[in-house]
Write a protein that holds these residues in place. Structure first.
Motif, PDB file in Angstrom:
ATOM      1  N   UNK A   1      39.739  40.455  30.447  1.00  0.00           N
ATOM      2  CA  UNK A   1      40.385  40.498  28.929  1.00  0.00           C
ATOM      3  C   UNK A   1      39.296  40.271  27.845  1.00  0.00           C
ATOM      4  N   UNK A   2      38.244  40.989  27.801  1.00  0.00           N
ATOM      5  CA  UNK A   2      36.966  40.939  27.044  1.00  0.00           C
ATOM      6  C   UNK A   2      37.361  41.485  25.533  1.00  0.00           C
TER       7      UNK A   2
ATOM      8  N   UNK B   1      38.231  36.067  20.242  1.00  0.00           N
ATOM      9  CA  UNK B   1      37.493  34.913  20.681  1.00  0.00           C
ATOM     10  C   UNK B   1      36.272  35.470  21.802  1.00  0.00           C
ATOM     11  N   UNK B   2      37.057  35.899  23.021  1.00  0.00           N
ATOM     12  CA  UNK B   2      36.485  36.706  24.060  1.00  0.00           C
ATOM     13  C   UNK B   2      35.148  37.603  23.606  1.00  0.00           C
ATOM     14  N   UNK B   3      35.480  38.671  22.949  1.00  0.00           N
ATOM     15  CA  UNK B   3      34.311  39.505  22.451  1.00  0.00           C
ATOM     16  C   UNK B   3      33.229  39.172  21.854  1.00  0.00           C
ATOM     17  N   UNK B   4      33.643  37.990  21.287  1.00  0.00           N
ATOM     18  CA  UNK B   4      32.403  37.268  20.420  1.00  0.00           C
ATOM     19  C   UNK B   4      31.444  36.361  21.345  1.00  0.00           C
TER      20      UNK B   4
ATOM     21  N   UNK C   1      32.838  43.748  31.284  1.00  0.00           N
ATOM     22  CA  UNK C   1      34.302  43.384  30.964  1.00  0.00           C
ATOM     23  C   UNK C   1      35.341  44.212  31.117  1.00  0.00           C
ATOM     24  N   UNK C   2      36.571  44.047  31.230  1.00  0.00           N
ATOM     25  CA  UNK C   2      37.652  44.706  31.435  1.00  0.00           C
ATOM     26  C   UNK C   2      38.784  44.340  30.309  1.00  0.00           C
ATOM     27  N   UNK C   3      39.555  45.325  29.945  1.00  0.00           N
ATOM     28  CA  UNK C   3      40.872  44.972  29.153  1.00  0.00           C
ATOM     29  C   UNK C   3      41.621  46.053  29.388  1.00  0.00           C
ATOM     30  N   UNK C   4      43.028  46.092  29.125  1.00  0.00           N
ATOM     31  CA  UNK C   4      44.118  46.972  29.173  1.00  0.00           C
ATOM     32  C   UNK C   4      44.115  47.768  28.007  1.00  0.00           C
ATOM     33  N   UNK C   5      43.641  47.215  26.941  1.00  0.00           N
ATOM     34  CA  UNK C   5      43.722  47.784  25.465  1.00  0.00           C
ATOM     35  C   UNK C   5      42.590  47.026  24.555  1.00  0.00           C
ATOM     36  N   UNK C   6      42.116  47.601  23.676  1.00  0.00           N
ATOM     37  CA  UNK C   6      41.203  46.982  22.564  1.00  0.00           C
ATOM     38  C   UNK C   6      41.271  47.723  21.392  1.00  0.00           C
TER      39      UNK C   6
ATOM     40  N   UNK D   1      37.882  34.239  31.919  1.00  0.00           N
ATOM     41  CA  UNK D   1      39.438  34.697  31.859  1.00  0.00           C
ATOM     42  C   UNK D   1      40.012  34.302  30.488  1.00  0.00           C
ATOM     43  N   UNK D   2      40.400  35.641  29.934  1.00  0.00           N
ATOM     44  CA  UNK D   2      40.916  35.327  28.582  1.00  0.00           C
ATOM     45  C   UNK D   2      42.526  35.131  28.873  1.00  0.00           C
TER      46      UNK D   2
END
Length: 450
Positions: A7-8, A12-15, A29-34, A68-69
């Motif tokens: 959940x990048x 907060x996580x991407x920063x 990193x991974x995420x289902x949408x950004x 973990x986000x």
């Protein structure tokens, strides 16, 4: 280090991912949408996942850590794979503590004012070329990232959010930082989906005080009765320093702060912001900045992003956008604008957008929050209530909660926009308060109203 973010894409996580990348660590990193701005900022550094989704094959024993986000779920396939391999899994605040356990940790806590106070301190440090590590919840002028981690800096300044750490760690984030120096700005019930009673919510701040290292210090706003009670009843072995709103005056829509050298014009305004400023001054003093240097720097502070952010101004009118959504913030922000421009009509628009604000049992907390406004408007989306799986809210419930017979209530974005754009805004202060966008309001268009 080799670090993977599940959940990048979060704010907060991407920063944090960017901070580690700039530090020289290997980040995936991974995420289902950004969404933007996370998407474009990650892409610029080559950190944007090639494909959206969860990929357990990215999780292997070469990783030093998996972060973990909150956006991930407990059954996330990457999380399950990390557990299977016995990898070290961190929540966002856990990892920040791990990176800063040999530094002096300064944590800014409270239901409101955290971002502004943290931003003020960083502005002062930046002004005087004092390098510190940090994590702040808003984009700041002069700062490329919202998180900075180094091996060299002695101090780390952390905004201490009371929300949950991760899907598998239900502790509030600010319980994990173990500050050497802390600040408590105010306590006003929030996050009712996590802390269903006021008593339970207040208890989190008592726990926060217990996490301060022995011999450490708490700076606290003694004008807030709950803060005063929590701090003065704490039996922790810490130093306690109270602060109050400093003296100030408003002349011709300019705020003048009383200093040892006389009145000084400043860019920010509102009693709540002056109170925040005094808390920041105390923290800066403990971080080695004397009063004269603090005042010199703070004179140029224009505010944190989305906090009383000036959208547009003409000779006779001004428009502000503010992140305020909780009752105490709405009241403080409305009062601040009215006091700064007392001769002007205040049109205050509030969007009920958060889980707490859309919870029927919580609505009564908004009583009096918009009393400073000459024209008070509340907007909410019944669809948003539905998505959050909350009980439906009626216009009658909202009217009863705010206790204003003349309250205007909108549920249709087009109708709200039509109302807004029909207003004559001469000799008016327009205040738009929301953590959303009123169902798609274009703030660039709003600027053209003035």
């Amino acid at each position: 280090m080799r670090v993977h973010f599940t959940a990048i894409g979060g704010s907060a996580m991407h920063n944090l991912a960017l901070a580690l990348h700039f530090k020289g660590d290997t980040v995936t990193g991974s995420d289902d949408t950004i969404f933007d701005p996370s998407k474009s900022r990650l892409k610029a550094q080559g950190l944007l996942p090639e494909t959206y989704g969860w990929f357990p094959e990215k999780i292997n024993t070469s990783l030093d850590a998996v972060i973990l986000g909150m956006h991930a779920k407990e059954d996330n396939p990457e999380l399950l794979k990390a557990k299977e391999l016995g990898l070290k899994i961190y929540s966002y605040p856990e990892f920040l503590y791990e990176q800063s356990k040999d530094k002096t940790r300064v944590v800014i806590g409270g239901s409101h004012g955290k971002t502004t106070i943290t931003s003020m301190i960083l502005h002062v440090m930046h002004y005087h070329d004092k390098e510190v590590d940090y994590m702040v919840g808003a984009q700041l002028e002069g700062f490329d990232v919202m998180v900075k981690l180094t091996n060299e800096n002695d101090f780390i300044l952390l905004e201490g959010d009371e929300y949950l750490s991760s899907p598998i760690d239900r502790r509030p984030k600010f319980h994990l930082y173990k500050p050497n120096i802390a600040l408590l700005s105010g306590i006003a019930w929030d996050h009712v989906n996590v802390f269903p009673t006021y008593k339970n919510y207040v208890e989190q701040f008592s726990i926060f005080l217990n996490q301060i290292t022995n011999g450490g210090a708490i700076i606290y706003n003694e004008e807030d009765p709950e803060v005063k009670n929590v701090v003065e009843n704490s039996e922790s072995l810490i130093k306690k320093y109270p602060y109050q709103t400093p003296n100030y005056a408003v002349e011709d829509s300019v705020t003048l702060l009383e200093t040892p050298e006389g009145p000084m014009p400043i860019e920010i305004f509102g009693k709540h912001n002056l109170n925040n400023l005094e808390g920041a001054r105390w923290i800066c003093q403990l971080m080695g900045i004397d009063a004269d240097d603090f005042y010199e720097a703070i004179a140029t502070f224009k505010g944190a992003s989305k906090r009383l952010e000036k959208l547009a101004e003409s000779n006779t009118a001004v428009a502000f956008k503010d992140f305020a959504h909780s009752p105490s913030k709405v009241k403080a922000t409305s009062n601040a604008v009215k006091n700064q421009y007392p001769e002007r009509k205040l049109v205050a628009c509030l969007e009920l957008h958060t889980y707490s604000s859309l919870t029927p049992a919580f609505l009564k907390e908004y009583k009096g929050a918009l009393d400073a406004a000459d024209t008070a408007i509340v907007f909410y989306s019944p669809h948003a209530v539905e998505i959050k799986r909350l009980a439906p809210i009626t216009k009658e419930q909202i009217a009863e909660a705010f206790q204003r017979d003349d309250l205007l209530i909108y549920t249709d974005p087009t109708a709200f926009k039509d109302f807004l754009f029909s207003q004559q805004l001469d000799t008016t202060s327009l205040l738009l308060m929301s953590s959303g966008n009123y169902g798609g309001l274009d703030f660039e268009e709003v600027k053209k109203l003035l």
